[in-house]
Design a protein around this motif. Structure first.
Motif, short mmCIF file in Angstrom:
data_model
loop_
_atom_site.label_atom_id
_atom_site.label_comp_id
_atom_site.label_asym_id
_atom_site.label_seq_id
_atom_site.Cartn_x
_atom_site.Cartn_y
_atom_site.Cartn_z
N GLY A 1 11.82 -36.37 -17.95
CA GLY A 1 10.67 -35.90 -18.72
C GLY A 1 10.87 -35.99 -20.22
O GLY A 1 9.98 -36.42 -20.95
N GLU A 2 12.07 -35.61 -20.67
CA GLU A 2 12.28 -35.54 -22.11
C GLU A 2 12.19 -36.91 -22.78
O GLU A 2 11.51 -37.08 -23.78
CB GLU A 2 13.65 -34.93 -22.38
N GLU A 3 12.91 -37.87 -22.18
CA GLU A 3 12.93 -39.20 -22.79
C GLU A 3 11.58 -39.90 -22.73
O GLU A 3 11.24 -40.68 -23.60
CB GLU A 3 13.95 -40.08 -22.05
N LEU A 4 10.83 -39.60 -21.69
CA LEU A 4 9.56 -40.30 -21.51
C LEU A 4 8.37 -39.38 -21.79
O LEU A 4 7.25 -39.69 -21.39
CB LEU A 4 9.46 -40.84 -20.08
N ALA A 5 8.63 -38.28 -22.50
CA ALA A 5 7.56 -37.32 -22.77
C ALA A 5 6.38 -38.03 -23.43
O ALA A 5 6.54 -38.80 -24.36
CB ALA A 5 8.08 -36.21 -23.66
N GLY A 6 5.19 -37.77 -22.93
CA GLY A 6 4.00 -38.37 -23.53
C GLY A 6 3.74 -39.79 -23.06
O GLY A 6 2.74 -40.38 -23.40
N SER A 7 4.68 -40.36 -22.26
CA SER A 7 4.48 -41.73 -21.79
C SER A 7 3.57 -41.72 -20.56
O SER A 7 3.75 -40.92 -19.65
CB SER A 7 5.82 -42.36 -21.44
N HIS A 8 2.62 -42.62 -20.56
CA HIS A 8 1.72 -42.70 -19.41
C HIS A 8 2.46 -43.18 -18.17
O HIS A 8 2.03 -42.93 -17.06
CB HIS A 8 0.55 -43.63 -19.72
N ALA B 1 20.44 -48.13 -21.28
CA ALA B 1 20.01 -46.74 -21.40
C ALA B 1 18.49 -46.64 -21.44
O ALA B 1 17.94 -45.57 -21.65
CB ALA B 1 20.59 -46.13 -22.67
N ASN B 2 17.81 -47.78 -21.22
CA ASN B 2 16.35 -47.81 -21.25
C ASN B 2 15.76 -46.84 -20.20
O ASN B 2 16.01 -47.00 -19.01
CB ASN B 2 15.90 -49.26 -20.97
N PRO B 3 14.98 -45.84 -20.65
CA PRO B 3 14.44 -44.88 -19.68
C PRO B 3 13.50 -45.52 -18.65
O PRO B 3 13.32 -44.98 -17.55
CB PRO B 3 13.70 -43.86 -20.55
#
Lengths: 131, 406
Positions: free
Chosen positions: B349-356, B320-322
Motif C-alpha cells: 500500500g505505501e509504495e503504491l499509495a494513490g496508484s490506480h 525494487a520496482n513495486p
C-alpha cells in the motif's frame, strides 16, 4: 506527461480584481505571464495556450429535438468560469506544479501576487503494455 | 519522409554513419547533428525525384559538410575561420567502423546526464534518422516544440562537455543500462501516447525495436540487450489483439490469440531461449521470460502460472520496482487462489499509495474471490485514479458489469 493548467476566474471572489490595478500594474502582470510563456516555449514544454473571451460573449448549446437550443450570455448564475489555459508537456507532476505556482504568483494590485488558484489536470494517456 | 520506402530505409541506415564521421571529424556533435538532419531533408526531396546517387553515403557526407560550413559561417563568433577551411579538406576524415560510431552515438544520446524525456527524441533523430516532424507526430506535440526540446538536449550535451567517443570498458555496463532504459521507455511510450479514447500507438514501438535490434547486432554477447529485444517482440506481438471492435482495451486473458503475430513470437522465443542459459540473468531477460510464458499458452487457461510466479520471485530479487511486486501478487492469486494474492498485496500500500494499479488488482482479486461488491468499489476507485483513457473505460465497464451481476 501532459497537463492542462486551468485558470478560473471568480468575479465574486475575494481575489484582487483586475479593474483595481493601475496601468503599470497590469503591464507588470502581463510581463510576468509573457516571461513564463517565453520560457516554456524555449524549453519545449509549451504545447498551447489561450485566453478565453468574457463569458458575456458565450453561448450555451444543448441538443434539442429538431434544432439545438442556443442560449446567449451573460450567465448570471456562473460563480466561476474558465479564463484561460496552458497545455504543457513536462517530465513530472512536480514540474507542472512549479509552473502553476509561478503563474499563480503573477503580480496584481499593489504588486502583490494575485494567488489565483490554478487547476493542474493530467491529460489522459493510452494504456501501458501489460507485463 | 518520402513515399518510397527504399529511400527512407537507406537514409535512416546511413544517418548515424554520416553523423558519426562528421561529429568525430569536427568534434562537435550538436552542430554536426543539425547539419546531418538538413542533409537528410535535402536527400528526401532530391533522391526520389532525381534518383539515388551512386555513392549515397558520400553524397550525404558532402551535403552535411556544406551545411555545417554554412552553420559555422553564420556563427563566426564562435568558430574561427580555420575550422571552416578544414571542412573543405576531406583528407582529415579518419575512418572508423560504422558500428562503433552508431554505438557511440547511442551511448551519447542516452547519456545518464540527460533526462529520458530529452534522450528519447534525440536518439530518434540522431541515431534513428527520423525528422523532427516525424518525432513530433509520434509524441503528438507541435514540430517547433519538439525542435526546441531536441536543441535543448544537445545544449546540455555541449554544456556538460560530454564527448562523442566510446566510453572506457569499465564504464560501459552502466552506460549500456542507461541505453536499455531509454529504449524500453521509448517502447512503452508507443503505447502511452494517446490523445483520445482509443488505444493508439505511434511508430515508437517499431522504432524502439529497430534500434534495439541494431544494438543487439553490434553487441550480440550482451544478455540484457537480447532480453530487451525479446521482451519488445513478445509484447508487441500481442498488439493486434489488444483492442476490440470499438477501440476498447482487451485484457490478456480475453484476447483472441489467433491475432497474435507468430513471426514476432517465434523470433522473441528463439532469442530468449538462446540467452537465458548463458547464466547472466537480468531484469529484461526475466520480463521477456514472463512474456514468453504468456505467448506460448494456446489459451488463457493454459498459462503456466507457477512458472510466472517463479519468474516474478526472481524479478523481485533484481528489481525494487513495486509494479513487479504487484504482478507477483497477481501470479500468486492465479496459483494459490485470490486469498493468497490479496495477502501478497498487504504491505504494498505505501509504495503504491494513490496508484490506480493497486486498486485495479484488488478489484480483480476480489472478483476472483466472488466478493463483487468489494470488486466494484476497487474498480471504480481505480477508474477515478488512472490517467489512461483506455484503462478508465475498461475499469468502468468492468465495474458496471459486476454491479449488474452482483
Amino acid at each position: 506527461m501532459k497537463y492542462m493548467l486551468l485558470m478560473n476566474h471568480a468575479p465574486t471572489g475575494n481575489e484582487p480584481a483586475i479593474e483595481t490595478c493601475t496601468a503599470e500594474e497590469m503591464r507588470a502582470s502581463g510581463a510576468h505571464m509573457d516571461q513564463i510563456r517565453q520560457e516554456l516555449v524555449e524549453s519545449g514544454e509549451l504545447l498551447g495556450a489561450a485566453g478565453l473571451a468574457d463569458p458575456d460573449t458565450a453561448k450555451l448549446v444543448i441538443s434539442g429535438g429538431d434544432a439545438p437550443v442556443v442560449t446567449d450570455g451573460p450567465f448570471a448564475e456562473l460563480k466561476e468560469f474558465l479564463a484561460g489555459y496552458w497545455l504543457i508537456d513536462v517530465d513530472s507532476e512536480e514540474r507542472a506544479i512549479e509552473i502553476a505556482a509561478r503563474t499563480s504568483a503573477a503580480p496584481g494590485a499593489g504588486g502583490r501576487p494575485t494567488r489565483r488558484p490554478i487547476e493542474v489536470r493530467a491529460v489522459m494517456r493510452g494504456a501501458d503494455p501489460e507485463l | 519522409m518520402t513515399d518510397e520506402p527504399g529511400v527512407e530505409d537507406l537514409l535512416r541506415e546511413l544517418a548515424p554513419q554520416v553523423l558519426g564521421v562528421l561529429a568525430r571529424r569536427h568534434n562537435d556533435f550538436a552542430d554536426a547533428e543539425d547539419a546531418v538532419q538538413e542533409a537528410l531533408l535535402a536527400a528526401a526531396v532530391q533522391w526520389p525525384a532525381d534518383g539515388v546517387p551512386a555513392n549515397p553515403r558520400g553524397w550525404l557526407l558532402a551535403v552535411a559538410s556544406h551545411k555545417l560550413a554554412d552553420l559555422w559561417r553564420s556563427e563566426a563568433a564562435r568558430h574561427r575561420r580555420e575550422a571552416v577551411a578544414a571542412l573543405r579538406d576531406p583528407s582529415t576524415a579518419p575512418e572508423v567502423s560504422g558500428t562503433d560510431d552508431s554505438l557511440a552515438l547511442l551511448l551519447l544520446c542516452c547519456h545518464p546526464a540527460l533526462p529520458t524525456s530529452a534522450a528519447i527524441p534525440l536518439t530518434l533523430r540522431a541515431v534513428g534518422g527520423l525528422t523532427t516532424a516525424e518525432i513530433a507526430r509520434a509524441f503528438l506535440v507541435p514540430e517547433p516544440t519538439m525542435g526546441k526540446r531536441i536543441a535543448r538536449a544537445k545544449r546540455r550535451i555541449r554544456d556538460s562537455g560530454l564527448p562523442f567517443a566510446l566510453p572506457n570498458p569499465a564504464e560501459l555496463p552502466e552506460r549500456l543500462r542507461a541505453v536499455e532504459h531509454v529504449l524500453y521507455l521509448m517502447f512503452n511510450e508507443g503505447y502511452a501516447v494517446s490523445s483520445g479514447p482509443e488505444v493508439t500507438r505511434a511508430d515508437l514501438c517499431a522504432e524502439a525495436i529497430r534500434l534495439t535490434r541494431r544494438l543487439n547486432a553490434s553487441l550480440p554477447d550482451h544478455e540484457e540487450v537480447a532480453g530487451l529485444l525479446s521482451l519488445m517482440l513478445l509484447t508487441d506481438a500481442r498488439h493486434p489483439a489488444r483492442t476490440g471492435a470499438h477501440g476498447e482495451l482487451v485484457p490478456l486473458d480475453r484476447q483472441d490469440r489467433t491475432l497474435w503475430n507468430q513471426n514476432m513470437i517465434g523470433e522473441g522465443l528463439a532469442l530468449i531461449s538462446a540467452t537465458l542459459p548463458r547464466g547472466k540473468v537480468g531484469y529484461y531477460q526475466l520480463l521477456a521470460a514472463v512474456a514468453a510464458v504468456h505467448d506460448e499458452a494456446k489459451t488463457a487457461e493454459d498459462t503456466d502460472w507457477p512458472q510466472i510466479l517463479a519468474l516474478y520471485g526472481l524479478l523481485t530479487r533484481v528489481s525494487a520496482n513495486p509494479l513487479v511486486a504487484l504482478n507477483r501478487a497477481v501470479a500468486a492469486a492465479m496459483v494459490h487462489g485470490p486469498v493468497a494474492g490479496l495477502a501478497a498485496l498487504e504491505g504494498l500500500g505505501e509504495e503504491l499509495a494513490g496508484s490506480h494499479r493497486l486498486d485495479a488488482v484488488r478489484g480483480h482479486l476480489w472478483e476472483m474471490a466472488g466478493d463483487l461488491t468489494k470488486a466494484v468499489v476497487h474498480y471504480r476507485q481505480a477508474a477515478a485514479r488512472t490517467t489512461s483513457q483506455a484503462e478508465r473505460r475498461y475499469l468502468r465497464a468492468r465495474a458496471a458489469t459486476l454491479n449488474v451481476e452482483g
